[in-house]
Scaffold this active site. Structure first.
Site, PDB file in Angstrom:
ATOM      1  N   TYR A  53       0.079  -1.460   2.275  1.00  0.00           N
ATOM      2  CA  TYR A  53      -1.278  -1.309   2.828  1.00  0.00           C
ATOM      3  C   TYR A  53      -2.158  -0.534   1.842  1.00  0.00           C
ATOM      4  O   TYR A  53      -3.273  -0.965   1.522  1.00  0.00           O
ATOM      5  CB  TYR A  53      -1.227  -0.597   4.174  1.00  0.00           C
ATOM      6  N   LYS A  88      -5.607  -1.852  -0.195  1.00  0.00           N
ATOM      7  CA  LYS A  88      -6.929  -1.231  -0.063  1.00  0.00           C
ATOM      8  C   LYS A  88      -7.417  -0.713  -1.419  1.00  0.00           C
ATOM      9  O   LYS A  88      -8.616  -0.690  -1.688  1.00  0.00           O
ATOM     10  CB  LYS A  88      -6.889  -0.117   0.991  1.00  0.00           C
TER      11      LYS A  88
END
Ligand code: NAD
Length: 242
Positions: free
Chosen positions: A142, A146
């Site tokens: 994750y 990002k």
């Protein structure tokens, strides 16, 4: 100032996305809502689909422009979170995380930028995360997605400013949305208790509500942010990830 503009919002059924759709529409923006299920969303065009489908993602900006009569604003808000270290990450986690959080915004920007340029400009906001700037523990893929989205934002902010297209990102810390709450529930915590505990860790005294993020997105697409290109705007209530 935004009255009469047109916008495409992904993840429109989610916590932050639905707040963005409502705020934009309150400003007189006509909004195309994209998500897996958009039937319940008040919007000016409904474009349901799965962003992991490359043809759907490639076609969304022109579909929105056709339905709304142009495309001035793109909000790449859809996202998903996988928890765990690299050693706990499955091939499916990898493919979905990269597909939704990185490849889809890439495809949407690639298709939207020429449409905006033809019209003299536009504004794109990508919803990254504070964890894309400085990673937190136990969410390796994750955080990486990002960070990739943040980097893409900086690159596009430079590369397309000459076309009158401003590309920026918001980087929230914790926001009180289904993403955060279902993750707590999955881990066996009561979401209300967990949010109450989390509130104590934020200098402002509470985690963000979706409107706290949506209003910064509204600012970034507005003329008030006319000189901002490639900015990564942290919205964190004073709780920076160190
Ligand atoms: P959310 O889960 O409420 O909303 C995310 C939306 O994305 C959902 O409606 C979901 O259906 C949609 N989506 C996911 N996969 C999709 C796919 N394959 N195709 C189409 N749509 C898909 O979560 P949220 O908190 O509102 O998240 C919005 C954005 O904010 C995300 O990019 C997230 O990473 C980011 N963010 C959230 C937090 C937080 O604490 N909630 C913090 C930092 C960043």
């Amino acid at each position: 100032m935004l009255e009469g503009k047109t916008a495409l919002v992904t993840g429109a059924a989610g916590g932050i996305g639905s707040a963005v759709v409502a705020l934009l529409r309150a400003q007189g923006v006509r909004v195309a809502a994209a998500d897996r299920d958009v039937a319940a969303i008040a919007a000016d065009a409904h474009l349901p689909g799965d962003l992991r489908d490359a043809a759907y993602a490639d076609g969304l900006p022109s579909a929105a422009a056709d339905r709304l009569g142009g495309l001035d604003i793109l909000i790449n808000n859809a996202g998903m979170i996988t928890r765990g270290r690299v050693t706990e990450t499955t091939d499916a986690d990898w493919a979905t995380s990269l597909g939704v959080n990185v490849e889809a915004p890439f495809r949407l920007c690639r298709a939207a930028i020429p449409l905006m340029a033809e019209n003299g400009g536009g504004a794109i906001v990508n919803v990254a995360s504070c964890w894309g700037l400085r990673p937190g523990p136990q969410h390796a893929v994750y955080c990486m997605t990002k960070a990739a989205l943040a980097s893409l934002t900086q690159c596009m902010g430079m590369d397309h400013a000459h076309q009158g297209i401003r590309v920026n990102a918001v980087c929230p810390n914790e926001v009180n949305t289904p993403m955060l709450r279902t993750d707590f529930a999955r881990r066996g915590f009561d979401p209300d208790d967990a949010v109450a505990e989390l509130n104590k860790t934020v200098p402002l005294g509470r985690i963000a509500e979706p409107d706290d993020i949506a209003e910064v997105i509204l600012f970034l697409v507005s003329d008030s942010a006319r000189y901002m290109c490639g900015a990564l705007v942290e919205v964190n209530g004073g709780k920076a990830v160190s």
